[in-house]
Structures are given as structure tokens and as C-alpha cells.
Design an enzyme around this catalytic site. Structure first.
Site, mmCIF file in Angstrom:
data_model
loop_
_atom_site.group_PDB
_atom_site.id
_atom_site.type_symbol
_atom_site.label_atom_id
_atom_site.label_comp_id
_atom_site.label_asym_id
_atom_site.label_seq_id
_atom_site.Cartn_x
_atom_site.Cartn_y
_atom_site.Cartn_z
ATOM 1 N N LEU A 113 0.856 -1.187 0.000
ATOM 2 C CA LEU A 113 0.000 0.000 0.000
ATOM 3 C C LEU A 113 0.891 1.236 0.000
ATOM 4 C CD1 LEU A 113 -2.676 -0.898 2.737
ATOM 5 C CD2 LEU A 113 -3.089 -0.693 0.275
ATOM 6 N N HIS A 114 0.701 2.110 -0.989
ATOM 7 C CA HIS A 114 1.493 3.339 -0.970
ATOM 8 C C HIS A 114 0.812 4.526 -1.646
ATOM 9 C CE1 HIS A 114 2.386 2.306 -5.148
ATOM 10 N NE2 HIS A 114 2.852 3.528 -5.308
ATOM 11 N N ARG A 115 -0.215 4.303 -2.459
ATOM 12 C CA ARG A 115 -0.791 5.413 -3.213
ATOM 13 C C ARG A 115 -1.509 6.374 -2.276
ATOM 14 N NH1 ARG A 115 -0.154 5.424 -8.444
ATOM 15 N NH2 ARG A 115 0.448 3.484 -9.467
#
Length: 376
Positions: free
Chosen positions: A208-210
């Protein structure tokens, strides 16, 4: 023009760029071109930077701009201000930019005004979601590029539909897969599974990074709820991206979801390769899982890489918790059949080098003179 007469700047700025620029550099240098590697410093911490250079065997950059973090405008402006005098100093025949980060657009704009030919690796990818900063970067970079180097047939078709000429568009394959194949056996020799006490096929991997997923507490809370439910059936491992670390600490994570430090390239490929399923919001992971034949569920409402859904192992689930759980349940019960898109064969860098080294000079400008219809 013989390769020995060409000086080509290759730009990298953040972790997704490193895997893309290495095959291009190697192929150009093997053909006698002088390659100047410029690192903008958009990613600058150890876990997102030096470890990837070591894992991939990328030589130290010839120039490091050190721009650091900031808002989109601040970061883009700092890269432009630092890159402009460097471009004048180096005086290359061409500049290669990769991907869709702020550094990509910043260096593309400077190059377009300065005069060298500009090549965009991964041209033509479109999510058609203008809330994504990366979509703006992609479209604007394509607009000022001379060589549009597409990784898949749908990307090439996007460019032609937007009005770009056939002599600009080159279907070359996927450089990410070049790097994957070149390092897969080394990755499989990693001890990362033993370190974390994991068995092949016995866990799911999460990334998860957006900003749309991790910066909004409401969205992230929903994603964590879904992950907690999934972890009841398949334990999950989440290497924590720096962007998400603070939010996850604030919200707490459900049982069955194990947080670990960011993984280097080889360890992360090993974790993907051995996973039962991967849940991600990363475009590159959608591609890598497709090449590896590992089931992937994308935690987004759209993807700029639809080929991974149509021909690969990817399922687009959206961000609603119930849809994510339903998608994962289906995939665990009936994994998609592995299929690999055309030209994802480990030789995209070679094809890119052939395009660039058989091209013209900066006087042979290839950019369109009119705004392509439907480009936005």
C-alpha cells in the site's frame, strides 16, 4: 548514427525508476553509447534508494540532484531548476525518462525546451483518472517526447488514438520484466522466507502506498478492515512503505496482518514469487505478478495497465471492503491461469536501444506540431 558518437542521459528519481532504467542503460552501453546516469534524489532514504542500487547492480549515478521531498509543485520545480544547468553542462544527444513520477515530467519539460531528443519509456499508459498525479505526468511527458516507447499493445493504441504519428510510437515490451527475469534466480536464493518464517504458497503479500489509499484515514480504515477479514483465511505480510507507516501506526492493524520493514528488490521479488496471492495498489507489482504467474488483486478503482487484467493474473477489485474480500475469496478458490503479454520477454531494453541508436539528431524533431485530439 554510430552508438559511440551518442551521449545519452538516463534519468532516475524514485524506486520504480531503478528497475526500468537499468536494462536501458545496459543495452545502450553494450552498443557503445556514452550513458550519463542522473539521479534526481526524489527518493533518498536507504530503504527506498541505496539498497535497490546494490540489489540491481546499478553503478553510482554520475550526477545526484538531491531534490528531496515536497509538494508536487515544489518537487517538480526543484528538479527542473537543478536539471536545467546540468543538461547544458552535459550536452547530450538524447535524454531518456522512465515512468510517471514528478522527476519524469520535470526532466522531460527541461529537455523539450533545451533541444535534445527526448524518449519516454512506458509511454501511453492511461488510467484516465485525472485525480492521479501520475496520470498528469504520463500524458504531459508523452506530449513533449520524440520517442514514445510503449510496453504493451494497448499503450501503443492509446498513443495512436491521441494522434501521435506512427514514427513516434514504438512497441518495445516491458523493461520491468527485463529486470525481473535478469534477477529472478538470485531472488529465489534469498533467505527472506526463512527470516520471516514463511512457507511458499502459505501467505499473502500486501503493498500500500498510493496517496488515495493511505492518506485518507477513512479509505485506509476500510482497506484494513478488508485485510483483517482476508487474514482470517490467509495470513498477510505487509512491507511498510514510508508513506504508509505513520497512518498504520495511528490506526493500528488487524490480527493476521504482519508489518515488516520495506524490502529490497531481491527480497521483494522472492516474496512475490512465493506468495499465494498479492494485494497491491502498485502498477509495477501488477506487472511483476503477471510475469511470475502469481494471482494479484489490485486495490484501486482503475489501472493504467489493463493488459495485466486482460492477459495476466490481475483482478481489479476497487477499494470497497466488501468488493475486495469477495475478489480475494474468488481468486483464492479459483486462481487465474498464468499468461504473459507479448514482448514481456526480457529484451525490451535491447529494443529500446535499437530505436534510440538508429534515430536521428536533435535537428530531426519528431514531436507533433498540434495537440493530439483526445489527449485529455
Amino acid at each position: 548514427m554510430p552508438g559511440s558518437q551518442l551521449r545519452i542521459v538516463c534519468v532516475a528519481g524514485a524506486r520504480p525508476n531503478y528497475m526500468k532504467v537499468k536494462p536501458v542503460m545496459d543495452a545502450l552501453e553494450a552498443r557503445g553509447a556514452e550513458v550519463v546516469l542522473v539521479h534526481t534524489g526524489q527518493h533518498y532514504d536507504e530503504s527506498m534508494n541505496e539498497v535497490f542500487f546494490r540489489d540491481l547492480g546499478i553503478r553510482p549515478p554520475d550526477h545526484f540532484l538531491g531534490v528531496g521531498s515536497g509538494s508536487h509543485a515544489e518537487q517538480t520545480g526543484r528538479v527542473m531548476a537543478a536539471f536545467e544547468p546540468l543538461l547544458g553542462q552535459v550536452s547530450p544527444d538524447a535524454v531518456v525518462v522512465v515512468g510517471d513520477i514528478n522527476s519524469t515530467l520535470a526532466c522531460a519539460l527541461v529537455t523539450a525546451k533545451a533541444g535534445p531528443l527526448l524518449a519516454h519509456v512506458e509511454a501511453g499508459l492511461r488510467s484516465r483518472d485525472w485525480a492521479m498525479p501520475e496520470e498528469v505526468n504520463r500524458v504531459a511527458t508523452d506530449r513533449v517526447s520524440d520517442y514514445l516507447l510503449a510496453s504493451s499493445p494497448d499503450a501503443a493504441e492509446n498513443l495512436r488514438a491521441e494522434g501521435y504519428r506512427d514514427d513516434q510510437v514504438h512497441l518495445v515490451g516491458n523493461v520491468m520484466i527485463d529486470t525481473l527475469f535478469a534477477n529472478l534466480e538470485r531472488a529465489r536464493g534469498s533467505d527472506v522466507l526463512d527470516r520471516y518464517g514463511l512457507a511458499r504458497g502459505g501467505y499473502g503479500l500486501v503493498t500500500l502506498h498510493r496517496p488515495a489509499n493511505v492518506d485518507d484515514p477513512g479509505v485506509l480504515t476500510g482497506l484494513l478492515k478488508a485485510l483483517g477479514e482476508i487474514a482470517g483465511h490467509c495470513p498477510l505480510l505487509l512491507p511498510v512503505h514510508p508513506r504508509a507507516a505513520g497512518r498504520l501506526a495511528e490506526l493500528g492493524v488487524p490480527g493476521g496482518l504482519r508489518l515488516v520493514p520495506p524490502a529490497g528488490y531481491l527480497d521483494f521479488i522472492a516474496l512475490q514469487d512465493a506468495a499465494r496471492i498479492v494485494l497491491t495498489d502498485s502498477g509495477g507489482v501488477q506487472e511483476e505478478t503477471t510475469a511470475l504467474g502469481v494471482p494479484c488483486v489490485t486495490l484501486r478503482d482503475n489501472t493504467e495497465r489493463p493488459i495485466t487484467v486482460e492477459q495476466g493474473t490481475n483482478v481489479l477489485a476497487g477499494r470497497a471492503p466488501e468488493r475486495i474480500v469477495a475478489a480475494v475469496t474468488r481468486v483464492l478458490a479459483d486462481p487465474p491461469e498464468p499468461r504473459r503479454p507479448p514482448l514481456w520477454d526480457g529484451h525490451a531494453g535491447d529494443r529500446i536501444a535499437e530505436v534510440l541508436l538508429s534515430g536521428g539528431t536533435a535537428g530531426d524533431r519528431r514531436r507533433p506540431t498540434d495537440l493530439p485530439p483526445g489527449s485529455r
